[in-house]
Design a protein around this motif. Structure first.
Motif, PDB file in Angstrom:
ATOM      1  N   LEU A  21       0.825  -1.207   0.000  1.00 16.23           N
ATOM      2  CA  LEU A  21       0.000   0.000   0.000  1.00 16.23           C
ATOM      3  C   LEU A  21       0.857   1.253   0.000  1.00 16.23           C
ATOM      4  CD1 LEU A  21      -2.582  -1.117   2.704  1.00 16.23           C
ATOM      5  CD2 LEU A  21      -3.047  -0.890   0.257  1.00 16.23           C
ATOM      6  N   THR A  22       0.275   2.331  -0.509  1.00  9.68           N
ATOM      7  CA  THR A  22       0.923   3.643  -0.435  1.00  9.68           C
ATOM      8  C   THR A  22      -0.101   4.662   0.048  1.00  9.68           C
ATOM      9  OG1 THR A  22       2.206   5.301  -1.654  1.00  9.68           O
ATOM     10  CG2 THR A  22       0.445   4.212  -2.859  1.00  9.68           C
ATOM     11  N   ALA A  23       0.282   5.521   0.966  1.00 10.77           N
ATOM     12  CA  ALA A  23      -0.630   6.527   1.517  1.00 10.77           C
ATOM     13  C   ALA A  23      -0.828   7.660   0.523  1.00 10.77           C
ATOM     14  CB  ALA A  23      -0.093   7.061   2.838  1.00 10.77           C
ATOM     15  N   VAL A  24      -2.066   8.163   0.436  1.00 13.66           N
ATOM     16  CA  VAL A  24      -2.361   9.278  -0.474  1.00 13.66           C
ATOM     17  C   VAL A  24      -2.971  10.471   0.256  1.00 13.66           C
ATOM     18  CG1 VAL A  24      -2.628   7.791  -2.488  1.00 13.66           C
ATOM     19  CG2 VAL A  24      -4.629   8.307  -1.075  1.00 13.66           C
ATOM     20  N   GLU A  25      -3.302  10.277   1.530  1.00 16.64           N
ATOM     21  CA  GLU A  25      -3.874  11.369   2.329  1.00 16.64           C
ATOM     22  C   GLU A  25      -3.353  11.269   3.752  1.00 16.64           C
ATOM     23  OE1 GLU A  25      -8.249  13.177   3.610  1.00 16.64           O
ATOM     24  OE2 GLU A  25      -7.982  11.011   3.465  1.00 16.64           O
ATOM     25  N   TRP A  26      -3.105  12.440   4.350  1.00 17.45           N
ATOM     26  CA  TRP A  26      -2.661  12.498   5.735  1.00 17.45           C
ATOM     27  C   TRP A  26      -3.494  13.529   6.482  1.00 17.45           C
ATOM     28  CZ3 TRP A  26       0.242  11.886   1.500  1.00 17.45           C
ATOM     29  CH2 TRP A  26       1.177  10.828   1.481  1.00 17.45           C
ATOM     30  N   VAL A  27      -3.869  13.198   7.720  1.00 17.36           N
ATOM     31  CA  VAL A  27      -4.543  14.145   8.607  1.00 17.36           C
ATOM     32  C   VAL A  27      -3.759  14.169   9.911  1.00 17.36           C
ATOM     33  CG1 VAL A  27      -6.659  14.673   9.878  1.00 17.36           C
ATOM     34  CG2 VAL A  27      -6.811  13.723   7.560  1.00 17.36           C
ATOM     35  N   ASP A  28      -3.358  15.352  10.331  1.00 20.75           N
ATOM     36  CA  ASP A  28      -2.506  15.489  11.522  1.00 20.75           C
ATOM     37  C   ASP A  28      -1.267  14.604  11.412  1.00 20.75           C
ATOM     38  OD1 ASP A  28      -4.314  17.284  12.649  1.00 20.75           O
ATOM     39  OD2 ASP A  28      -5.481  15.660  13.557  1.00 20.75           O
ATOM     40  N   GLU A  29      -0.701  14.585  10.213  1.00 24.07           N
ATOM     41  CA  GLU A  29       0.531  13.846   9.894  1.00 24.07           C
ATOM     42  C   GLU A  29       0.377  12.329   9.983  1.00 24.07           C
ATOM     43  OE1 GLU A  29       3.717  15.412  12.257  1.00 24.07           O
ATOM     44  OE2 GLU A  29       3.625  17.391  11.323  1.00 24.07           O
ATOM     45  N   LYS A  30      -0.877  11.855  10.042  1.00 20.32           N
ATOM     46  CA  LYS A  30      -1.136  10.413  10.060  1.00 20.32           C
ATOM     47  C   LYS A  30      -1.801  10.006   8.751  1.00 20.32           C
ATOM     48  CE  LYS A  30      -1.784  10.250  15.087  1.00 20.32           C
ATOM     49  NZ  LYS A  30      -2.738   9.955  16.192  1.00 20.32           N
ATOM     50  N   PRO A  31      -1.357   8.891   8.133  1.00 20.98           N
ATOM     51  CA  PRO A  31      -1.979   8.448   6.881  1.00 20.98           C
ATOM     52  C   PRO A  31      -3.408   7.984   7.108  1.00 20.98           C
ATOM     53  CG  PRO A  31      -0.429   6.797   7.688  1.00 20.98           C
ATOM     54  CD  PRO A  31      -0.265   7.996   8.563  1.00 20.98           C
ATOM     55  N   THR A  32      -4.316   8.449   6.259  1.00 25.11           N
ATOM     56  CA  THR A  32      -5.729   8.125   6.440  1.00 25.11           C
ATOM     57  C   THR A  32      -6.377   7.479   5.218  1.00 25.11           C
ATOM     58  OG1 THR A  32      -6.279  10.390   5.808  1.00 25.11           O
ATOM     59  CG2 THR A  32      -6.130   9.918   8.170  1.00 25.11           C
ATOM     60  N   ALA A  33      -5.731   7.542   4.067  1.00 29.21           N
ATOM     61  CA  ALA A  33      -6.292   6.926   2.863  1.00 29.21           C
ATOM     62  C   ALA A  33      -5.163   6.332   2.027  1.00 29.21           C
ATOM     63  CB  ALA A  33      -7.082   7.939   2.046  1.00 29.21           C
ATOM     64  N   PHE A  34      -5.494   5.240   1.327  1.00 31.85           N
ATOM     65  CA  PHE A  34      -4.459   4.443   0.674  1.00 31.85           C
ATOM     66  C   PHE A  34      -4.895   3.971  -0.710  1.00 31.85           C
ATOM     67  CE2 PHE A  34      -4.365   4.036   5.227  1.00 31.85           C
ATOM     68  CZ  PHE A  34      -3.029   4.142   5.573  1.00 31.85           C
ATOM     69  N   MET A  35      -3.904   3.693  -1.544  1.00 32.92           N
ATOM     70  CA  MET A  35      -4.065   2.955  -2.786  1.00 32.92           C
ATOM     71  C   MET A  35      -3.017   1.849  -2.765  1.00 32.92           C
ATOM     72  SD  MET A  35      -4.304   6.224  -5.410  1.00 32.92           S
ATOM     73  CE  MET A  35      -4.639   5.335  -6.927  1.00 32.92           C
ATOM     74  N   THR A  36      -3.193   0.835  -3.614  1.00 31.15           N
ATOM     75  CA  THR A  36      -2.091  -0.118  -3.744  1.00 31.15           C
ATOM     76  C   THR A  36      -1.001   0.520  -4.615  1.00 31.15           C
ATOM     77  OG1 THR A  36      -2.862  -1.214  -5.766  1.00 31.15           O
ATOM     78  CG2 THR A  36      -3.733  -2.049  -3.658  1.00 31.15           C
ATOM     79  N   LYS A  37       0.218   0.062  -4.442  1.00 28.10           N
ATOM     80  CA  LYS A  37       1.314   0.582  -5.261  1.00 28.10           C
ATOM     81  C   LYS A  37       1.081   0.274  -6.739  1.00 28.10           C
ATOM     82  CE  LYS A  37       4.692   0.379  -1.507  1.00 28.10           C
ATOM     83  NZ  LYS A  37       5.913  -0.264  -0.969  1.00 28.10           N
ATOM     84  N   LYS A  38       0.490  -0.893  -7.004  1.00 27.91           N
ATOM     85  CA  LYS A  38       0.190  -1.263  -8.384  1.00 27.91           C
ATOM     86  C   LYS A  38      -0.873  -0.331  -8.964  1.00 27.91           C
ATOM     87  CE  LYS A  38       0.914  -4.136 -11.803  1.00 27.91           C
ATOM     88  NZ  LYS A  38       2.237  -4.265 -12.435  1.00 27.91           N
ATOM     89  N   GLU A  39      -1.873   0.004  -8.153  1.00 21.62           N
ATOM     90  CA  GLU A  39      -2.922   0.922  -8.590  1.00 21.62           C
ATOM     91  C   GLU A  39      -2.327   2.283  -8.939  1.00 21.62           C
ATOM     92  OE1 GLU A  39      -7.117   2.853  -6.873  1.00 21.62           O
ATOM     93  OE2 GLU A  39      -5.864   1.593  -5.579  1.00 21.62           O
ATOM     94  N   MET A  40      -1.387   2.746  -8.117  1.00 23.37           N
ATOM     95  CA  MET A  40      -0.737   4.022  -8.387  1.00 23.37           C
ATOM     96  C   MET A  40       0.026   3.969  -9.710  1.00 23.37           C
ATOM     97  SD  MET A  40      -0.321   7.077  -7.090  1.00 23.37           S
ATOM     98  CE  MET A  40      -0.383   7.071  -5.302  1.00 23.37           C
ATOM     99  N   GLU A  41       0.653   2.836  -9.993  1.00 22.23           N
ATOM    100  CA  GLU A  41       1.357   2.674 -11.268  1.00 22.23           C
ATOM    101  C   GLU A  41       0.383   2.781 -12.436  1.00 22.23           C
ATOM    102  OE1 GLU A  41       3.660  -0.901 -11.519  1.00 22.23           O
ATOM    103  OE2 GLU A  41       4.648  -0.557  -9.587  1.00 22.23           O
ATOM    104  N   TYR A  42      -0.774   2.110 -12.297  1.00 20.50           N
ATOM    105  CA  TYR A  42      -1.781   2.183 -13.359  1.00 20.50           C
ATOM    106  C   TYR A  42      -2.245   3.624 -13.562  1.00 20.50           C
ATOM    107  CZ  TYR A  42      -2.327  -2.940 -13.420  1.00 20.50           C
ATOM    108  OH  TYR A  42      -2.115  -4.282 -13.546  1.00 20.50           O
ATOM    109  N   PHE A  43      -2.436   4.335 -12.460  1.00 23.62           N
ATOM    110  CA  PHE A  43      -2.928   5.711 -12.551  1.00 23.62           C
ATOM    111  C   PHE A  43      -1.972   6.570 -13.363  1.00 23.62           C
ATOM    112  CE2 PHE A  43      -3.319  10.101 -11.082  1.00 23.62           C
ATOM    113  CZ  PHE A  43      -4.670  10.318 -11.256  1.00 23.62           C
ATOM    114  N   HIS A  44      -0.687   6.415 -13.128  1.00 14.51           N
ATOM    115  CA  HIS A  44       0.301   7.239 -13.829  1.00 14.51           C
ATOM    116  C   HIS A  44       0.608   6.728 -15.232  1.00 14.51           C
ATOM    117  CE1 HIS A  44       1.002  10.026 -10.602  1.00 14.51           C
ATOM    118  NE2 HIS A  44       1.115   9.031  -9.746  1.00 14.51           N
TER     119      HIS A  44
END
Length: 268
Positions: A29-52
Motif C-alpha cells: 500500500l501507499t498513503a495518499v492522504e494524511w490528517v494530523d501527519e497520520k496516513p488516512t487513505a491508501f491505494m495499492t502501489k500497483k494501482e498508483m502505477e496504473y494511474f500514472h
C-alpha cells in the motif's frame, strides 16, 4: 479525441484502513492522504502505477462528495505538475477549475436549492425528529450545501434507512448510506449534472466513470463505460445493470486497482 475519466475517490479509488480490506499486505500500500501527519487513505502501489500510466488522451476528473478543503488533503496521488485542471467536489455543488470554484456553476446550484426548498435551512427542522435517536451520533454540514449524519452502524437498521429514504425522497432528496455516514443530498446537487457541464466545457467525446455509491449511480450509468466496485452500494441496490457497466471481481482497495487497470486498457 478527448476521453474524460471521471471517478469518485473514497471507496472507489482510495480507501481508509477500515474500508481497504484484508487481502493486501501493508507493504503493498501507499498513503495518499494524511490528517494530523497520520496516513488516512491508501491505494495499492500497483494501482498508483496504473494511474500514472493512463493515456495522455484521457483527462482525469475527480468527482467526490468531499468538500474542496477535504479534497485538497489528498496530496499523494498527483504530481504537483499533474494535478487535474477540473475537480468536482461537494457532490457536484462546486466545480474547481485550476483549484478555484466556478462561481457561474455554484450560483446556479444555489438558485435551484432555493427553488426546490432543499437548502440546509429547509432540511434541518425536518431532521429534529431524528437527531435525538440513538443511532445518530452527530449531524454535520458540508459547508453550506448539504447535511450528513454520523451514525452508529451497529444499531442503525435497514428499516430506519428505508423509512428515511421514503420521507426525504418525496421532498426532493436522495439518501446514501456510506459506512458511518448517512448523506441527505438535495437532488439538484449531483455528480452527473456537474460532470455534464465539465464534459461540454472540455468538449469530451467519450466519458468513462467509476463510483461505488448511490450518489455515483447516475454518473456511472450515463457514461459510455462505467465501473462499480463489487462492494458498492450501487451494486447492492441494482440487480440488473446494462452491458456497458462493469462490476469488479475484487472488493476493497483491490477493486480500485482493478478499475484503473481496466481504464488503462480502454484504448488498447
Amino acid at each position: 479525441m478527448t476521453i474524460l475519466f471521471a471517478s469518485d475517490l473514497d471507496r472507489t479509488l482510495i480507501y481508509s484502513k477500515n474500508s481497504r480490506g484484508t487481502e493486501v499486505e501493508e507493504q503493498d500500500l501507499t498513503a495518499v492522504e494524511w490528517v494530523d501527519e497520520k496516513p488516512t487513505a491508501f491505494m495499492t502501489k500497483k494501482e498508483m502505477e496504473y494511474f500514472h500510466k493512463l493515456s495522455p488522451e484521457i483527462t482525469f476528473v475527480p468527482v467526490t462528495t468531499r468538500t474542496a478543503s477535504q479534497y485538497n488533503r489528498i496530496t499523494g496521488i498527483f504530481k504537483p505538475s499533474e494535478k487535474p485542471t477540473y475537480a468536482i467536489v461537494s457532490n457536484g455543488a462546486v466545480i474547481l477549475e485550476n483549484g478555484k470554484p466556478l462561481t457561474e456553476w455554484s450560483d446556479k446550484v444555489k438558485k435551484q436549492l432555493q427553488i426546490d426548498c432543499t437548502t440546509i435551512e429547509h432540511v434541518m427542522p425536518q431532521l429534529e425528529a431524528y437527531v435525538k435517536k440513538e443511532f445518530v451520533l452527530r449531524v454535520l454540514h458540508a459547508e453550506s450545501w448539504f447535511v450528513y449524519m454520523i451514525i452508529d452502524e451497529k444499531i442503525f437498521s435497514v428499516e430506519e434507512l428505508e423509512n428515511l429514504s421514503q420521507i426525504f425522497h418525496e421532498q426532493g432528496f436522495t439518501l446514501s448510506h456510506q459506512g458511518r455516514k448517512l448523506y441527505i443530498m438535495p437532488n439538484c446537487i449531483n455528480k452527473s449534472t456537474a460532470l455534464q457541464f465539465v464534459k461540454e466545457r472540455i468538449q469530451a467525446k467519450t466519458v468513462i466513470a467509476a463510483g461505488d455509491s448511490m450518489l455515483d449511480y447516475d454518473m456511472v450509468m450515463s457514461a459510455d463505460q462505467g465501473y462499480i466496485p463489487s462492494h458498492g452500494e450501487a451494486v447492492k441496490q441494482r440487480e440488473l445493470l446494462p452491458p456497458h457497466i462493469f462490476v469488479t471481481n475484487n472488493s476493497g482497495v483491490l477493486a480500485g486497482e482493478e478499475i484503473l487497470k481496466k481504464v488503462c486498457e480502454y484504448l488498447l
